[in-house]
Every structure is written in C-alpha cells, then in structure tokens.
Design a protein around this motif. Sequence first.
Motif, short mmCIF file in Angstrom:
data_model
loop_
_atom_site.label_atom_id
_atom_site.label_comp_id
_atom_site.label_asym_id
_atom_site.label_seq_id
_atom_site.Cartn_x
_atom_site.Cartn_y
_atom_site.Cartn_z
N PRO A 86 0.84 -1.20 0.00
CA PRO A 86 0.00 0.00 0.00
C PRO A 86 0.87 1.25 0.00
O PRO A 86 1.85 1.34 0.75
N ASP A 87 0.53 2.21 -0.84
CA ASP A 87 1.33 3.43 -0.89
C ASP A 87 0.68 4.60 -0.18
O ASP A 87 1.28 5.65 -0.04
N HIS A 88 -0.56 4.43 0.30
CA HIS A 88 -1.27 5.43 1.10
C HIS A 88 -1.41 6.77 0.38
O HIS A 88 -1.44 7.81 1.01
N ILE A 89 -1.52 6.75 -0.94
CA ILE A 89 -1.56 8.00 -1.69
C ILE A 89 -2.88 8.75 -1.51
O ILE A 89 -2.89 9.98 -1.45
N VAL A 90 -3.98 8.03 -1.38
CA VAL A 90 -5.27 8.69 -1.20
C VAL A 90 -5.34 9.35 0.17
O VAL A 90 -5.79 10.50 0.31
#
Length: 114
Positions: free
Chosen positions: A57-61
């Motif tokens: 997960p890149d947690h961009i949102v």
Amino acid sequence: MNHNSQHFFPVAHNGVPPPHTYEMLKEEQEVAVLGAPQSSAPVTTTVINIRSETAVPDHIVWSLFNTIFMNWCCLGFVAFAYSVKSRDRKMMGDLTGAQTYASTAKCLNIWALV
C-alpha cells in the motif's frame, strides 16, 4: 566511374525501409538463429515461477486527503511526496524501497491526522 548508389532496401521518402521488409529479414534471422537441433539428446526444461506483484500500500489517497484538509506543518504534503516515491519504487519493482517509503508516508499521515 559510376557514383550512383544502389539501396539494398527499398527506401520510403523518409529513409526508413517499409515494415514488410523488416519483418521478412526478422523472420530470416530467427530461422538462421534457431535452426535445426544439433543433437538428438533429450531437451530439459526449467520452469521458474515468478510471484505476481506483492501488494504494497502506498497510502496516496490518505496522503492526498491530509494534504488538502489536514495540512498541519505541511505533514500531509510530505506524506504525499513519500507516497509518490513509494508508488514509483513499486512500479520499478523495488518492493523493499516501496515498503520503506510507504511506511514513512503512513507514519506522517498518522501524525498529520492526530
């Protein structure tokens, strides 16, 4: 003495040979490289199973949300930058680097939210 040059390939107006010529030469080269088997020994094969992309997960949102709404001390913006770096690393296949950047983005997002 004749200075006229003759082209091996039929040349189009932009200097590139037509695609059918390239395909014919490519096929001829493949046949020449592959050729017939040289020995009658049994052929052994090796199968390598490559795992599909592991979900990192890149947690961009979350980072984008914190950048827009909870940008305390610019932590949301910094978290967004780390999220983008994480996504870039994941696209390049560096899962360890992607996980490191994602972890930093997660920590920054938590601090921005608190």
